[in-house]
Design an enzyme around this catalytic site. Sequence first.
Site, PDB file in Angstrom:
ATOM      1  N   GLY A 298     123.964  84.196   4.896  1.00 35.60           N
ATOM      2  CA  GLY A 298     122.808  84.024   5.766  1.00 35.60           C
ATOM      3  C   GLY A 298     122.176  82.669   5.534  1.00 35.60           C
ATOM      4  O   GLY A 298     122.853  81.701   5.190  1.00 35.60           O
ATOM      5  N   SER A 299     120.865  82.627   5.679  1.00 33.83           N
ATOM      6  CA  SER A 299     120.185  81.327   5.725  1.00 33.83           C
ATOM      7  C   SER A 299     120.224  80.526   4.434  1.00 33.83           C
ATOM      8  O   SER A 299     119.956  79.324   4.472  1.00 33.83           O
ATOM      9  CB  SER A 299     118.729  81.535   6.117  1.00 33.83           C
ATOM     10  OG  SER A 299     118.694  82.109   7.388  1.00 33.83           O
ATOM     11  N   THR A 300     120.541  81.164   3.296  1.00 34.56           N
ATOM     12  CA  THR A 300     120.629  80.344   2.072  1.00 34.56           C
ATOM     13  C   THR A 300     121.688  79.276   2.261  1.00 34.56           C
ATOM     14  O   THR A 300     121.625  78.201   1.678  1.00 34.56           O
ATOM     15  CB  THR A 300     120.973  81.208   0.850  1.00 34.56           C
ATOM     16  OG1 THR A 300     122.093  82.043   1.174  1.00 34.56           O
ATOM     17  CG2 THR A 300     119.806  82.072   0.433  1.00 34.56           C
ATOM     18  N   ASP A 685     119.007  85.655  10.019  1.00 32.39           N
ATOM     19  CA  ASP A 685     118.055  85.045   9.167  1.00 32.39           C
ATOM     20  C   ASP A 685     116.705  85.355   9.533  1.00 32.39           C
ATOM     21  O   ASP A 685     116.364  85.549  10.626  1.00 32.39           O
ATOM     22  CB  ASP A 685     118.118  83.609   9.407  1.00 32.39           C
ATOM     23  CG  ASP A 685     116.980  83.091   8.697  1.00 32.39           C
ATOM     24  OD1 ASP A 685     116.406  82.265   9.244  1.00 32.39           O
ATOM     25  OD2 ASP A 685     116.683  83.556   7.606  1.00 32.39           O
TER      26      ASP A 685
END
Lengths: 688, 371
Positions: A298-300, A685
């Site tokens: 995801g957004s990491t 996200d």
Amino acid sequence: MVQILKMHKRIVLLLSLCSIFLLVLIIRLGIVQLRDGPFLKDLAEEEHFRGVPVAPKRGNIVDCNGNILAMDISAETVYAVPAEVRKSGRQEEIATILAEILQMDKADVLERITKRTSLEYVKKKIPAEAAEKIKSLNLPGIGIVEDSARFYPNGSLAAHVLGFTGIDNQGLEGIEHSREKELTGLPGSVLTEYGADGTKIPGGNHEYIPPVQGNTVKLTIDKNIQAIAERELAKLMAGQGLNMEGRTPKNASILVMEPSTGRMLAIASAPTFDPNNYQAADPSTRRNIAIQNGYEPGSTFKIITLAAALEEKVIKTNEMFHDPGHAIILGKRVRCWKAGGHGSQTMVQVVENSCNPGFIEMGQRLGMDRFYKYLTAFGFGKKTGIEMSGEAKGIIADKKRATALDLATMSMGQTNNVTPIQLITAVSAVANGGVLLKPQLVQEITTPDGDVIVPFRKEVVGRVISEETAKLTCEILESVVTNGTGRRAFLPGYRVAGKTGTAQKVVGGKYIQGEYIASFVAFAPANDPKLTVLVVIDGVPFYGGVVAGPVVQAVMLDSLKYLGIKPDPNAPLAPGKPMYGVEYPPVKKPAVVPSVLGQPLAEAQKTLTAAGFKVMIEGQGSNVIDQIPHGEATVEAGSTVILYLGPEAGEPAIAPWYQEYDPDIEAIESLGPRIPLGSNPNLADLAP
Amino acid sequence: MIRKFQKVDTLLLGVILTLLLLGIIMTYSSSAVKGYLYFDDPYHYFKAELVWVALGLIAMTVALFIDWRFLYQWAKPILYAALLLLVLVKIPGIGREVNGATRWIGVGPLSIQPSEVIKLAMVLIIARYLANNPYKITSFRRGIVPVLALLGVVCALIMLQPDLGTVLVLAATIFFMLLAMGARISHMVGLGLAGVALVAAAIIAAPYRMRRIFAFLDPWADPSGKGYQTIQSLLALGPGGLFGLGLGNSRQKFLYLPENHTDFIFAMIGEELGFVGATLVVLLFFLFIWRGFRIAINAPNIFLSLLAVGLTSLIGIQAMVNMGVVTGVLPVTGITLPFLSYGGTSLLFTMTGAGLLLNISGTSDKSKEVI
């Protein structure tokens, strides 16, 4: 007379012949006894001496400060010299006695003590009292030898890293397995002279060859930081995680790395087990999910997209980007998590807001080739080489078959499957100035006395981005924590950089609803990172920032304090903007949302209306496949609940973030103050 | 029939008594383990050894005082008696079989080995024959063939037991006597070659001998089988080193080395007393052979001279072959080391022979002594 004289000559000849032969004999004796003597003596002793092996003590495993994590404690082993047992003629009696003391089957004991070998173990690692009793009985041909057993004084602490040993003290998993050679040591033995009939030579020589203890393996793991991480995991697993509303995740892991060296200060996975009693543990608890499990980050992962975009200079930090709330890729609409989009923002704000269309734009500007170049350079799709068996490689989408839509989703951290260790290693490369390092677990190998045999060596995989890019990325990520979606990990007085992530779980090729992998990666101090912390919580109906943020915050704060890193007087003492959900005015009239997942629409509407909620319907179908807010969430009484409809519960026909039409974003906006946290679960996200 | 007393060779007597004493000590040291294990008495073999030594001393004394003319006259009857015993040993019920060979007559400790008797009888009769026919020796047909004929018959009888070791020692002894008498070197070389051919034939006839022969050449090829004895013997000698493990400290006697108190007593000496002790034994046998041949040279007549050569050769060659076997330069033949090996008929008749040798030493004319 002539005859006599001839006889004399002949006799002298005979004497000469005999003398020559006797001289040959003496020379031969010299060869055998003097020249070959030592060699033959070794051979003879090999034949005469029989050894009872004395197991060496296994080397200790210690943390980076020398605290013992695994050590050997004394245990005793019963052995038999079958020839002596048979000679005594008391084998039946001896077997009965031993079977009783050792709680073994008599037939089994009898078989062992009469086996046709020179030495046979009867039982290993017996209790001290039993050993004492057997010693005092002085049974013929039965002896006790000191052996050792592995002990992990801290119980389950770092269990997955340490591994455990088997009955012969051989390493089976973890460092115990990978460093078997260093830890084993050299066995010694008690040698006794035996006659050819297998009985001891009376007054024969004894020789004790002491065993040599194995070397000490000093890990990079810091017992205290590991304990901090495991404390947080324990809280999560006990249902006491912050914002977890009493729920427990399926599993979770916390990794702490020193970004400048690649040293792993903690690798903690839950559920875990006690290596002292590994047989009793469910084998699934022995899986080191931090190393062996892949997930969609995801957004990491957007950190990598950002770093690549900055390095390739396809974006400028002050460049304006307009987010209409979605991006249309290959005719599909990929939505931003924020309803209606973030509007006009700088690229920094794009990152702060974790704005999906913004990152899709970065991915598009990089293009397929450059995007993959960085994907590979940061180490995704291949093992990091950390010293743990069973490390997963992760899965990256085949470049040849990747579409523009894949590029878009990959840019926001979807589609690709990575391991927690890969992610923390890649983020640490950004934190340390752009150099990808191999994550290390072993600090050094020393002798039992502490002399270093193998020193620590930092292993550089390669430079992935320039120092300037790295610095710029760090600054932006710091801003994410200070001003953006990462505010849950804000530490007053410390400069923390980080990024949240919420990934949907793929089961059977489909994204499942209502269950996410919440994660958060952060490093601090942002200007000179000492620690990178990654928290991955699997199987929760919450988002990264909400549940993983506070964990990162706790681990980071306690670890920084423990390491004696002083707060930075220039660091902000409060986040730049109020934190969503936390700093917002508290809910005035709380009401609990009932769960209507899987129910037919009419029934769901009835339930919700009865509880005083407004209902909004999205999608087509007869059943509720998802709802926002989720069941059991506490929200302002009378707010709106969105119901997602589908043909069957939990099984949307296609991955929902590119459904052609999805107006839920507006709906989320209307849900009141708690909701902004939630945003759209269908987008991987989500904020904070 | 008792001769007048004259001074005997004291050095030879000293050598014999020294060897006997060493034999008594080493027999005890070597056999204590076996005695304890098999008879619950570490002194079992030691006691028997003392009895045999006592018997041997009696036999030696008798031989010492016997008049040589008596022996000369009785050579033939003695031979016939010995041949009779040799035949009797093959008759079932009389001969006793041990380890696949029938070599003993009698029961328990009173058993004797006819092959030991025949060795002495043969030396006696050949000495008499050669002395009676001094000029026939240069003729192969008239001088040597009759000797070989008798030797052939006797050897054939001994091989029935079978006992190759004794045959070799006896044949070599007779060969030495013929050489001493002055047989032509060409005849002797021819005989030597024939002997080699015969041994080869004997080996081919019984494959176990073949295995034994080759085992000694490379004992390590089959360490637990054919090479076992040679290896165990070397494993006794080797650790002995220069000074040995010390009296009583043998390790190989703990059933590693078979026949350690009989055929392999020399290995025990090498192990416990080292190179020094073993060399001392070799030197004692050198002294024995030297004094024996010296007695032969100084003997008053051809018969006694040949008898002395025969007796010296009989004991000396047996000692050399035994020590050769123990040190691994000769194949394992199964013969004892004179004076040192544990008792039995072997010791009894060796001491009888030694007594006769001392007897002859006392007959020499001291004024004419050479070497």
